[in-house]
Motif scaffolding. Structure first.
Motif, PDB file in Angstrom:
ATOM      1  N   ASP B  12       0.857  -1.175   0.000  1.00 20.44           N
ATOM      2  CA  ASP B  12       0.000   0.000   0.000  1.00 20.44           C
ATOM      3  C   ASP B  12       0.903   1.239   0.000  1.00 20.44           C
ATOM      4  OD1 ASP B  12      -1.940   1.876   0.307  1.00 20.44           O
ATOM      5  OD2 ASP B  12      -2.955   0.897   1.991  1.00 20.44           O
ATOM      6  N   PRO B  13       1.422   1.622  -1.182  1.00 20.05           N
ATOM      7  CA  PRO B  13       2.395   2.721  -1.238  1.00 20.05           C
ATOM      8  C   PRO B  13       1.891   4.013  -0.604  1.00 20.05           C
ATOM      9  CG  PRO B  13       2.267   1.628  -3.367  1.00 20.05           C
ATOM     10  CD  PRO B  13       1.161   1.061  -2.521  1.00 20.05           C
ATOM     11  N   SER B  14       0.569   4.229  -0.622  1.00 22.60           N
ATOM     12  CA  SER B  14       0.063   5.491  -0.073  1.00 22.60           C
ATOM     13  C   SER B  14       0.283   5.591   1.445  1.00 22.60           C
ATOM     14  CB  SER B  14      -1.427   5.654  -0.397  1.00 22.60           C
ATOM     15  OG  SER B  14      -2.134   4.568   0.121  1.00 22.60           O
ATOM     16  N   VAL B  52       7.536   5.420  -2.820  1.00 20.62           N
ATOM     17  CA  VAL B  52       6.895   4.148  -3.208  1.00 20.62           C
ATOM     18  C   VAL B  52       7.838   2.997  -2.886  1.00 20.62           C
ATOM     19  CG1 VAL B  52       5.692   2.949  -5.087  1.00 20.62           C
ATOM     20  CG2 VAL B  52       6.153   5.397  -5.262  1.00 20.62           C
TER      21      VAL B  52
END
Lengths: 354, 216
Positions: B12-14, B52
């Protein structure tokens, strides 16, 4: 049978037939051929068939095929006066540094290098001695006026002579002993790593990683036992040991095309790849169509696009000026992954993970 | 021993805060000692703190393996795409350039491609990958699908990615918002014109400093 397999089988048959003919010719119509070694000869012919067939199949894979063609075109470019001297120096430098000293393995790890270097050179010297002897291409003959001397005959032609009871005689007659010792040292170092390294333990497979080591160890030990038998034990169990040794060698030869040893034949591609990269660096560079930075040679990217299409991948971007995803550099591809996910969350009504 | 089929990797890069813990931990993995394989990429370093974390997505049909001329990249039966086999890799760089996620790394010194193998020495023994073990924000999570769905009720995992006209299905999933209509795939190439959004640097500290100097 597919066209690729038919082609590969034809090549394999041709190479095997040529080798068989060379054995007959090189041994003076089998006059100098030792019939006791016939098992080794047929196993070698089988290995030649299997290796060539696998090699030919491998060369027909789209990515390999393109490197094969490009590799040869770069190789012939070497002979153009403008490039010849520099490229030949580079070629021999790579041959010595990469192959003879396997310097890239040294940089991966000293113990790994030692294991590989001893195994490789032990096996290569043993092969260089064994195959010509088995094929009858090399044999020793006594000199009529002096029975204390041996002469070496190569494909029937007399070459140098040496006293049997001499240092050089001792070294020549025990060449396989030195090879066996080198192989055993290499195999034991490799086994030590395979039994202690957690990373290696998690991935290793019996057939791929242990069997080759066991085979090399078995060949070397049974070979040394033969020497021990006739040197110190008055030939005790020599016949049994000879059969045992033959079984280990023949099994290895039969297995040669299928397992890890096939990398011996594949590694030559490394030199072609190095020249391909050299030519690429000198030529036009591909610019990333997102960040505008150079990231590879234009030739390489075009070749990859062609290979991907042959493999059935469709990374084309028809409605975009980018045209093909291959024109995006790896760094931007990673950034795009984050941006794509971020935009989904940003567009999500009333939902934010941040 | 294969990786347990109930255990999955979710990214979940966010949620990534760019702390580099995953990079440090990755280097501790026994399969590639001392060399981190994870990428922690700044999306737009000059204007945003957005980062990221990129691990190998372990594609069903791995482009890296298909374009390898030496047949050096293999996928195990449990779907993990392994790093290049050392005896075979000829360091051609095809995999590095072909991977749509930009994952493989060319180690020029070793003449070898190396990539994330989901810490196979750990995951095949029932443990989590190093990066997921240390990630403080949950950007990298290794566990069951039920667990992630309980922990992230507003998100849902997706494992299909679109690159132009090519769809790639992966073993690793990425968390996306749970809309009324399910998102079938993440269109990565469509983000070409996206700017880094949520974490833009808006303080203009340097401008403020210069302005203050000018005024003084």
């Amino acid at each position: 049978m597919s066209t690729e397999k038919i082609k590969a089988t034809i090549w394999a048959t041709l190479v095997t037939a040529v080798l068989a003919r060379l054995i007959v010719l090189g041994s003076n119509n089998l006059t100098n051929f030792d019939a006791a070694l016939v098992g080794y000869t047929f196993a070698t012919l089988f290995a030649a068939f299997g290796i060539t067939r696998r090699y030919a199949l491998w060369l027909q894979r789209p990515p390999t095929s393109i490197y094969w063609k490009r590799g040869w075109s770069v190789f012939f470019r070497m002979f153009r006066p403008r490039y010849a001297v520099g490229n030949l120096i580079t070629f021999f430098r790579r041959l010595i540094i990469d192959f003879a000293f396997t310097s890239f393995i040294w940089r991966r790890g000293k113990l790994r290098w030692a294991a590989h270097w001893f195994t490789m050179w032990g096996s290569l010297t043993a092969s260089a001695v064994t195959f010509p002897l088995v094929f009858g291409w090399i044999f020793f003959g006594t000199i009529t006026d002096d029975p204390g001397w041996y002469r070496v005959y190569v494909v029937g032609y007399p070459t140098f002579a040496f006293p049997i009871q001499s240092f050089i005689g001792f070294m020549i007659f025990h060449a396989l002993v030195w090879s066996a010792i080198m192989v055993i040292v290499g195999v034991l170092l490799a086994l030590r790593r395979r039994l202690r390294d957690h990373g290696a333990i998690s991935k290793q497979q019996f057939g791929e990683d242990f069997l080759p080591l066991f085979l090399l160890f078995a060949i070397s030990v049974t070979g040394l036992m033969l020497t021990a038998s006739y040197t110190w034990m008055k030939g005790y169990s020599y016949d049994f040991l000879a059969i045992l040794h033959a079984i280990t060698v023949i099994f290895t030869l039969l297995w040669l095309p299928f397992g890890k040893f096939f990398h011996i034949f594949q590694r030559s591609a490394q030199i072609g790849v190095a020249f391909y990269k050299d030519v690429g660096r000198q030529g036009e560079q591909a610019m990333c169509r997102r960040c505008g930075e150079p990231f590879a040679s234009m030739m390489h990217i075009r070749d990859l696009i062609a290979v991907e299409q042959q493999l059935g991948y469709n990374y084309q971007m028809p409605d975009s000026p980018v045209e093909h995803y291959q024109w995006i550099c790896p760094r931007c591809r990673r950034a795009l992954l984050g941006l794509a996910q971020g935009s989904l969350w940003a567009a999500s009504p009333g939902v934010s993970p941040k | 021993m294969p990786v347990h089929d109930q255990m999955e990797f979710f990214i979940d890069p966010s949620r990534c805060i760019g702390c580099q813990a995953c990079v440090q931990a990755c280097g501790e993995c026994d399969t590639h000692k001392g060399v981190p394989m994870i990428h922690l990429e700044y999306v737009d370093r000059g204007h945003s703190t957005q980062t990221v974390p990129v691990v190998c997505m372990h594609c069903d049909s791995p482009t890296c393996a298909e374009v390898c001329p030496a047949d050096a990249i293999k996928k195990t039966a449990d779907g993990v795409v392994q790093t290049a086999r050392k005896p075979r890799c000829v360091a051609c760089n095809n995999c590095v350039l072909a991977c749509p996620f930009g994952v493989p790394k060319m180690m020029t010194d070793f003449e070898l491609m190396m990539k994330c193998d989901m810490c196979y020495d750990r995951t095949s023994a029932g443990k989590k990958p190093m990066c997921a073990t240390v990630c403080p924000s949950g950007a990298l999570f290794f566990g069951t699908r039920e667990r992630i769905e309980t922990m992230r009720p507003r998100g849902t995992p997706v494992n299909q990615f679109q690159f132009g006209t090519q769809t790639i299905t992966t073993k690793v999933s990425m968390m996306v918002p749970k809309y009324a209509a399910r998102i079938e795939h993440i269109d990565v190439a469509a983000a070409m014109n996206e700017g880094s959004g949520g974490k833009s640097i808006s303080l203009n500290i340097l401008t403020a400093v210069y302005n203050a100097k000018d005024e003084a």
